[in-house]
Design a protein around this motif. Structure first.
Motif, PDB file in Angstrom:
ATOM      1  N   PHE A 126      13.689  -9.093  -5.011  1.00 13.98           N
ATOM      2  CA  PHE A 126      14.371  -8.863  -6.282  1.00 13.98           C
ATOM      3  C   PHE A 126      13.417  -9.234  -7.404  1.00 13.98           C
ATOM      4  N   LYS A 127      13.140  -8.266  -8.286  1.00  7.49           N
ATOM      5  CA  LYS A 127      12.216  -8.523  -9.394  1.00  7.49           C
ATOM      6  C   LYS A 127      12.638  -7.684 -10.594  1.00  7.49           C
ATOM      7  N   ASN A 128      12.754  -8.319 -11.751  1.00  8.02           N
ATOM      8  CA  ASN A 128      13.067  -7.648 -13.017  1.00  8.02           C
ATOM      9  C   ASN A 128      14.324  -6.783 -12.928  1.00  8.02           C
ATOM     10  N   GLY A 129      15.360  -7.275 -12.268  1.00 10.66           N
ATOM     11  CA  GLY A 129      16.616  -6.537 -12.180  1.00 10.66           C
ATOM     12  C   GLY A 129      16.616  -5.385 -11.199  1.00 10.66           C
ATOM     13  N   VAL A 130      15.611  -5.324 -10.322  1.00 13.61           N
ATOM     14  CA  VAL A 130      15.531  -4.256  -9.324  1.00 13.61           C
ATOM     15  C   VAL A 130      15.464  -4.886  -7.940  1.00 13.61           C
ATOM     16  N   LEU A 131      16.423  -4.507  -7.081  1.00 11.04           N
ATOM     17  CA  LEU A 131      16.441  -4.947  -5.693  1.00 11.04           C
ATOM     18  C   LEU A 131      15.725  -3.903  -4.852  1.00 11.04           C
ATOM     19  N   THR A 132      14.798  -4.336  -4.011  1.00  6.02           N
ATOM     20  CA  THR A 132      14.092  -3.439  -3.106  1.00  6.02           C
ATOM     21  C   THR A 132      14.298  -3.932  -1.683  1.00  6.02           C
ATOM     22  N   VAL A 133      14.781  -3.042  -0.821  1.00  9.24           N
ATOM     23  CA  VAL A 133      15.005  -3.374   0.583  1.00  9.24           C
ATOM     24  C   VAL A 133      14.133  -2.454   1.420  1.00  9.24           C
ATOM     25  N   MET A 134      13.344  -3.036   2.307  1.00  8.24           N
ATOM     26  CA  MET A 134      12.500  -2.280   3.222  1.00  8.24           C
ATOM     27  C   MET A 134      13.046  -2.452   4.634  1.00  8.24           C
ATOM     28  N   ALA A 135      13.369  -1.327   5.277  1.00  7.42           N
ATOM     29  CA  ALA A 135      13.878  -1.323   6.648  1.00  7.42           C
ATOM     30  C   ALA A 135      12.854  -0.609   7.518  1.00  7.42           C
ATOM     31  N   PRO A 136      12.007  -1.351   8.238  1.00  7.69           N
ATOM     32  CA  PRO A 136      10.969  -0.728   9.057  1.00  7.69           C
ATOM     33  C   PRO A 136      11.547   0.117  10.187  1.00  7.69           C
ATOM     34  N   LYS A 137      10.898   1.235  10.435  1.00 12.98           N
ATOM     35  CA  LYS A 137      11.321   2.117  11.525  1.00 12.98           C
ATOM     36  C   LYS A 137      10.852   1.551  12.854  1.00 12.98           C
TER      37      LYS A 137
END
Length: 150
Positions: free
Chosen positions: A127-138
């Motif tokens: 979570f950075k600067n109001g943006v959530l990033t989720v990485m789901a590896p294959k």
């Protein structure tokens, strides 16, 4: 609920369901929806989200301005990635009346169905600067084993 699949793998009925889901998602990104009698009832809002398939992972990006990481929860179960949280209403000591209020408050939940080939134990969220990033590896997909015919 959103589903990631190749269009060629979908039945006509599933394609219609996806189109309907997309239509309703497009109608409600980050906007209030009134339920109930005469507009009275619960206010819901849904943050805008991008879901991208990369070579090695699925990347989900969610715009959550005004929130911090303690306001958001990310969970994964049965191929469903669920993002939920709450934006609390700011209280002001002054009792000024609103002329216009466009900043939404309350809870939200977004759910996305991911393919089964995900490394569940390696999903990461930042979570950075109001943006959530989720990485789901294959995960590596097992290829069918060819069986020799005698």
């Amino acid at each position: 609920m959103k589903t990631l699949t190749n269009k060629t793998d979908l039945s006509p009925l599933e394609m219609i369901r996806r189109d309907m889901d997309r239509m309703f998602d497009d109608m409600t990104p980050f906007s209030k929806i009134k339920f109930g009698n005469g507009g009275f009832g619960a206010d819901l809002w849904a943050p805008e989200t991008d879901l991208i398939e990369l070579d090695e992972a699925y990347k989900l990006t969610v715009d959550l301005p005004g929130l911090n990481k303690n306001d958001v929860e990310v969970s994964y179960k049965d191929h469903r990635l669920v993002i939920s949280g709450e934006r609390k209403e700011e209280t002001d000591e002054k009792k000024n009346g609103f002329i216009r209020k466009e900043r939404y408050t309350g809870t939200f939940t977004r759910a996305f169905t991911l393919p089964s080939a995900i490394k569940e134990d390696q999903i990461k969220a930042s979570f950075k600067n109001g943006v959530l990033t989720v990485m789901a590896p294959k995960a590596e997909v097992k290829k069918p084993k060819l069986i020799n015919i005698d």
